[in-house]
Design an enzyme around this catalytic site. Structure first.
Site, PDB file in Angstrom:
ATOM      1  N   ASP A  15      -8.369  75.203  85.449  1.00 47.85           N
ATOM      2  CA  ASP A  15      -9.005  74.337  86.433  1.00 47.85           C
ATOM      3  C   ASP A  15      -8.139  74.427  87.692  1.00 47.85           C
ATOM      4  O   ASP A  15      -7.103  73.782  87.774  1.00 47.85           O
ATOM      5  CB  ASP A  15      -9.068  72.902  85.924  1.00 47.85           C
ATOM      6  CG  ASP A  15      -9.628  71.930  86.959  1.00 47.85           C
ATOM      7  OD1 ASP A  15     -10.419  72.360  87.817  1.00 47.85           O
ATOM      8  OD2 ASP A  15      -9.270  70.740  86.912  1.00 47.85           O
ATOM      9  N   GLU A  75     -12.795  77.452  86.369  1.00 50.44           N
ATOM     10  CA  GLU A  75     -13.806  76.589  86.958  1.00 50.44           C
ATOM     11  C   GLU A  75     -14.047  77.069  88.377  1.00 50.44           C
ATOM     12  O   GLU A  75     -13.102  77.245  89.143  1.00 50.44           O
ATOM     13  CB  GLU A  75     -13.346  75.131  86.968  1.00 50.44           C
ATOM     14  CG  GLU A  75     -14.389  74.200  87.562  1.00 50.44           C
ATOM     15  CD  GLU A  75     -14.000  72.743  87.476  1.00 50.44           C
ATOM     16  OE1 GLU A  75     -14.053  72.075  88.528  1.00 50.44           O
ATOM     17  OE2 GLU A  75     -13.648  72.285  86.377  1.00 50.44           O
ATOM     18  N   ASP A 148      -6.286  66.935  84.523  1.00 51.68           N
ATOM     19  CA  ASP A 148      -6.464  68.336  84.918  1.00 51.68           C
ATOM     20  C   ASP A 148      -6.197  69.255  83.726  1.00 51.68           C
ATOM     21  O   ASP A 148      -6.789  70.327  83.614  1.00 51.68           O
ATOM     22  CB  ASP A 148      -5.504  68.691  86.063  1.00 51.68           C
ATOM     23  CG  ASP A 148      -5.724  67.810  87.271  1.00 51.68           C
ATOM     24  OD1 ASP A 148      -6.497  68.206  88.152  1.00 51.68           O
ATOM     25  OD2 ASP A 148      -5.120  66.721  87.326  1.00 51.68           O
TER      26      ASP A 148
END
Length: 187
Positions: A15, A75, A148
């Protein structure tokens, strides 16, 4: 008739972020997935954007060298109103991609909505809902300091689920149908 040996695959999920980058690594063994590790790369103490990008590259490279993933899933940056933030996130993603490509590791991208849909069944799920579902799916208890980390893990799990769905040639009408067809994957 001989049983086919289950294939093992390591997936690194990322991410991207410029203050905190989350990552998660899972191992697929046949139809089962298990958690290898998850964590964050903190960069909020660095003022220079170039130094942040360098840290992302070096830390991603270190993860690749340690865990030897077969693929990297990221992502994709979401569309926002602040162009400068989008540019910085795109650079962070690009540097993580470059680290993987430096090792000839294939990369895959998923939208935030696709990741949430894949993990929780709802594309608008909260970070907390994603983290709770991952704890259930992978059987870990500790909640990471930064969500996260579970976001990075969610990207890896999303990739695993997507590849298995493609391999089976199946499409699911909803979360309940997916769970019913994949009961062995849940501990």
């Amino acid at each position: 008739m001989q049983l086919e040996k289950a294939k093992e695959r390591i997936i690194l999920g990322i991410d991207p972020g410029t203050a905190v980058l989350g990552y998660g690594i899972i191992k697929e063994l046949g139809s089962k997935i298990s958690l290898e590790t998850l964590g964050v790369i903190k960069m909020n103490h660095l003022d220079d954007h170039g130094l942040k990008l360098q840290r992302i590259f070096k830390k991603t490279t270190a993860l690749i060298e340690q865990y030897k993933p077969d693929c990297v899933a990221l992502e994709a940056p979401f569309y926002g109103k602040n162009i400068q933030v989008m540019l910085k996130l795109g650079r962070a993603q690009g540097v993580a991609m470059a680290a993987a490509l430096n090792f000839d590791i294939p990369i895959f991208e998923y939208s935030p909505r696709k990741i949430k849909q894949s993990v929780t069944g709802h594309g608008s799920a909260s970070k907390e809902q994603v983290a709770a579902m991952l704890q259930t799916l992978l059987g870990f208890k500790e909640t990471p300091e930064f969500l996260d980390a579970t976001d990075g893990l969610a990207v890896a799990v999303c990739h695993s689920f997507q590849q298995k769905t493609i391999a089976k040639g199946k499409s699911y009408s909803g979360w309940e149908a997916f769970v019913k067809d994949n009961e062995k994957r849940i501990r």
